[in-house]
Every structure is written in C-alpha cells, then in structure tokens.
Design an enzyme around this catalytic site. Structure first.
Site, PDB file in Angstrom:
ATOM      1  N   GLN A 275      46.460  32.917  48.304  1.00 30.95           N
ATOM      2  CA  GLN A 275      46.128  34.326  48.102  1.00 30.95           C
ATOM      3  C   GLN A 275      45.216  34.624  49.415  1.00 30.95           C
ATOM      4  OE1 GLN A 275      48.209  35.387  45.855  1.00 30.95           O
ATOM      5  NE2 GLN A 275      47.765  37.531  46.173  1.00 30.95           N
ATOM      6  N   HIS A 278      46.132  36.160  52.812  1.00 28.24           N
ATOM      7  CA  HIS A 278      46.400  37.509  53.050  1.00 28.24           C
ATOM      8  C   HIS A 278      45.533  38.318  53.680  1.00 28.24           C
ATOM      9  CE1 HIS A 278      50.193  38.517  50.819  1.00 28.24           C
ATOM     10  NE2 HIS A 278      49.653  37.450  49.655  1.00 28.24           N
ATOM     11  N   GLU A 344      45.465  41.160  39.375  1.00 26.01           N
ATOM     12  CA  GLU A 344      46.705  41.419  40.033  1.00 26.01           C
ATOM     13  C   GLU A 344      47.684  40.386  39.569  1.00 26.01           C
ATOM     14  OE1 GLU A 344      48.675  42.644  44.090  1.00 26.01           O
ATOM     15  OE2 GLU A 344      46.703  41.535  44.113  1.00 26.01           O
ATOM     16  N   HIS A 345      47.257  39.232  39.804  1.00 21.76           N
ATOM     17  CA  HIS A 345      48.358  37.896  39.599  1.00 21.76           C
ATOM     18  C   HIS A 345      47.326  37.182  38.887  1.00 21.76           C
ATOM     19  CE1 HIS A 345      49.181  39.303  43.775  1.00 21.76           C
ATOM     20  NE2 HIS A 345      50.346  39.111  43.401  1.00 21.76           N
ATOM     21  N   ASP A 378      56.208  36.639  44.645  1.00 28.52           N
ATOM     22  CA  ASP A 378      55.916  37.479  46.028  1.00 28.52           C
ATOM     23  C   ASP A 378      57.396  37.529  46.460  1.00 28.52           C
ATOM     24  OD1 ASP A 378      53.279  37.767  46.022  1.00 28.52           O
ATOM     25  OD2 ASP A 378      52.980  35.930  47.010  1.00 28.52           O
ATOM     26  N   HIS A 437      51.771  83.786  20.190  1.00 25.66           N
ATOM     27  CA  HIS A 437      52.888  82.603  20.121  1.00 25.66           C
ATOM     28  C   HIS A 437      53.489  82.996  18.872  1.00 25.66           C
ATOM     29  CE1 HIS A 437      50.390  80.893  23.259  1.00 25.66           C
ATOM     30  NE2 HIS A 437      50.765  79.905  23.154  1.00 25.66           N
TER      31      HIS A 437
END
Length: 465
Positions: A275, A278, A344-345, A378, A437
């Site tokens: 990770q 990235h 996220e993961h 991924d 109404h």
C-alpha cells in the site's frame, strides 16, 4: 531502515472516549486549503475558455500539449492489438469477474400496497451521463478504468466519458496504450487526454472546442463524476459538487491490518509495503494486541523495504504521520480501533476472522484471512477498488452499481385510496399552517374547500369523515 521506521501508538491500558479514539488515529495532513486556492482558478478558466484552457493546463502540468484532447476512436480500437498477451488476459479476467459481481448488485424495483387503491412503488433509474476519472502520475491504472466502467454499464448508464492524463513519454500525447486498450475491451469510445483538476472542470461545465479537430463542442457536461485522483482532483470534485454529483472526495490510499499473534510477520509487512508503494502520503497501519507480532513486522520491513522497487517512496509513506503500529490491550480494543480508523482496505488476519468481521462496522472493503491481500481486490477479486478513504468509511461506501442509479418513488392512489386519507391530510396540513396543501386534496371531493364554515359538513357529505 531502523526498527523504529513505523511509529508506535500505544493504547494499552488507556480508556479512551470515542472522540479521543478518533483523534488518536493516524491521518495524513492533506493541505486542502492550499489546494483550493490553486484549483479554483483552473475551474473558472476551463469554464470560460473550454478546450483552449485545457490545452494550456495540460502543457503546464503534464508537460505535453495534446493535439487531440478527445482521443480518436481509431486510436482506441487499435490499442488492444499492441497489448502484451498476458496483460490482455489479465484485463479480460478482471473484467469478467467484475461484471459477474456487478450484475448481482443491480437492485430490484419494488412496490408496497398500503390499502386498496394505495400503492407506492420504487424504481431505479440510471444516471444519464457520467464522467469517469482515471488517474495517472506515478503509475498507469487500467484497473481503475474497469472499476469505473463496469458498474456504470451494469447500471445502464447510456453515456460514459473517460478522462485520463496524456502519456508524457510516448503515444503522441494520447493516454497510455494500456488505458486505451482497456477502454476498447470495455466498449468505451469517448476518452479524453485530460488530467487533473482541469478534467473535472471539463466534465462539470462541458468544454467548447478551440481547434478544428475539437468540433464546436469538445465535451458535453455530465451529471455525475466518479473515480479516484490526487488532492487537486479531489478538491476540484468537492468544489463542483452540488452542480454535478460526485462519488466522494478521496484522500490518499490506506490499509489497516488487524492481526493477532498468529499472523505471519513477513506477509503483514509485504501488505503494508504494497500500500505504501502507491504514494508518499499513503497510510499503512498495523492494529495488533501482540507486541511480538509488531516487532516481527518491523524486522520484516527492515529486510524487505530496501529490496522493493520504490523503496524511497515506501520509506516516506511508512514513516509519515499517516502510518503506524497501534498496540491494543486485546481483540476487543483492536476492533474498536479498526472501527474508529475506518480503513479504505481492512485486512483481518486473526484466529477467528468471521467473529471479527461480524463486529466491523466501518471499512471500505474487508479482506478476510491471509490469502485475501489487498492487491487481489485491486485487480481481480471482482470487487471494486474505488473505496472511501480518510475515515469516511464511517458513513460512505465504495463505488458500485448503486453509485450510478437513482431510486425514484412512484406514488399511485386512486379515488378511493385518496378519499380515505383526505380529511387526515387536511388536518395535518392545517396544523403546519399550510392550508392550501389540504385544499389541494379536498378540492377533489368537496365543492368549496375555502368555505371553512361549511367545510366539516361538506367533508361528511362527501364521505371523508
């Protein structure tokens, strides 16, 4: 690298409030205010000058001035022919699995009959036109093409456009050939060699042409923009949201590994490095109640990081404030930390992963067991890798078919169904000081809903009471 590469956040023996626990989580400093100041003028210039501004910004930021901002269809169609056979097979397998999952995500229309002549139905309507952003920069992401396009196609979106930066090194100012080949395999032929905040502006406002090959209109505005990107892309999406829909304002990618003493240190270290590869701002977090595992992971990092391709980037990520080892008193506290971090993961590498997963409320995607590492998601698990970051998994979900659909209710009452409720609707409306109404409903059954002196008698005569 030293043993202290990743900082340690020791929560053992501490009773934290929810606010304190959230504040203790490692997060990147995004610098969003500075990005906003840079992005606003880009959005306004593209809105005003269209394709001419797009070319200027591509030259400034991507160091190339594309002749064709919209990629010629023939360039897309010939791209698969030059693809490495193994890469093509991998892309096609990824598409196959993603389509199988997406097909099962499509929600079903339904209706509810509340009484005779009283029905509320709900149907799912695809968004008409969507702009899909595929990032460039440090790597090429054909996987992001798949993750954006497949659920949109499964949802039935009729108009799909992709924007992705032009290649700086080859391909005549067009995007990378692998990106174009993936578009061709998926059947997408509206592709733009535009990256960054300027691509988001193009999708939000549309862009008129500035050179003959552009045509009068280069790109029509879209209804929603999806896809990950850097801080400038994320900031641009935030600034145009409201005028167009967006999937999320994404931050840097992140992983949390929730592990106990039975996890394999080398595998955990490999996943954290994967990770960190990235981006320098990527977050890699280990959550464990085992100091022995934490020490083993640190030793494995010492061995592995110098040997990985992007070692410098990985070191910057692992030593940043967004990464760290969080030591806990036990599994219960580890789960509390995982829910506060809202990764996220989230990898679960514990003796009983199902018992842990049952208690996880906040995660973009959960990877169960040691043989389900994040790169599986991924590329080829069939799941989607466009996921909520920066703790937003506490209230948001990942990209999916639902992202490209709108639920629309259809209300269908006949005369008898409305008659049964007319007096009650009128009473409710009057209580809110909105008498018109109620009069709207009563007009269908009484002669003069404005005559308050006789209204009760009129309602009784009409069978409303």
């Amino acid at each position: 690298m030293s043993e202290q590469t990743m900082r340690t956040i020791d929560l053992r023996g501490r009773r934290l409030t929810r606010a304190e626990l959230l504040a203790a989580m490692p997060r990147a400093d995004m610098g969003t205010s500075e990005a906003t100041d840079l992005v606003r003028p880009i959005l306004e210039d593209v809105r005003r000058r269209g394709a001419a501004a797009l070319r200027d910004f591509e030259e400034k930021f991507d160091h190339i001035r594309p002749k064709n901002l919209r990629v010629p269809v023939e360039a897309i169609e010939r791209a698969p022919h030059g693809l490495d056979p193994e890469v093509r097979a991998a892309i096609e397998e990824s598409v196959k699995r993603a389509r199988a999952v997406a097909a099962n995500q499509v929600p079903k229309d339904f209706h509810t009959d509340l009484a005779p002549g009283a029905r509320v139905a709900e149907k799912w309507v695809p968004i008409q036109r969507v702009g899909l952003y595929v990032p460039g920069g440090k790597a090429v992401y054909p996987s992001s093409v798949i993750m954006n396009v497949v659920p949109a196609q499964a949802a039935g979106v009729e108009s799909l456009a992709i924007a992705t930066p032009p290649s700086r090194t080859a391909n005549d100012g067009l995007p990378d050939r692998t990106i174009l080949a993936t578009c061709a395999i998926l059947g997408v032929h509206e592709v733009y060699a535009v990256g960054g905040a300027q691509a988001i502006a193009m999708f939000a406002y549309g862009a008129r042409g500035s050179e003959p090959q552009d045509g009068e209109v280069l790109c029509d505005p879209v209804d929603k923009i999806t896809g990950p990107g850097n801080i400038f892309v994320a900031t641009a999406k935030r600034l145009v949201s409201g005028m167009v829909g967006i999937d999320a304002v994404a931050g840097p990618t992140e992983i949390a590994v929730l592990a106990d003493s039975g996890a394999t240190p080398d595998w955990v270290a490999a996943d954290l490095i994967g990770q960190a590869e990235h981006d320098e701002l990527a977050g890699s977090v280990l959550i464990t109640d085992s100091p022995e595992l934490a020490a083993g992971v640190q030793k494995a990092l010492d061995r592995r990081v110098p040997r990985t391709e992007h070692a410098e980037r990985v070191v910057t990520s692992l030593t940043g404030r967004q990464s760290g080892v969080i030591l806990t008193d036990g599994l219960d506290q580890s789960i509390d930390v995982a829910n506060a971090y809202a990764a996220e993961h989230l990898e679960i590498q514990t003796a009983d992963p199902d018992a842990v997963i049952a208690r996880i409320r906040n995660a973009g995607a959960i990877f169960r067991g040691p043989y389900s590492p994040v790169p599986l998601g991924d590329y080829m698990s069939g799941s989607n890798h466009v996921l909520p970051t920066s703790g937003t998994a506490r209230f948001a979900s990942g990209l999916g078919v639902h992202t490209f659909l709108k639920p629309v209710e259809v209300i269908e009452y006949d005369e008898a169904g409305l008659r049964e409720l007319a007096a009650r609707i009128n009473a409710f409306a009057v209580s809110e000081d909105l008498p018109a109404h109620g009069e709207c409903v009563l007009s269908r059954f009484v002669d003069d809903p404005y005559d308050k002196a006789t209204l009760s008698d009129q309602e009784t005569k009409a069978g409303l009471k």
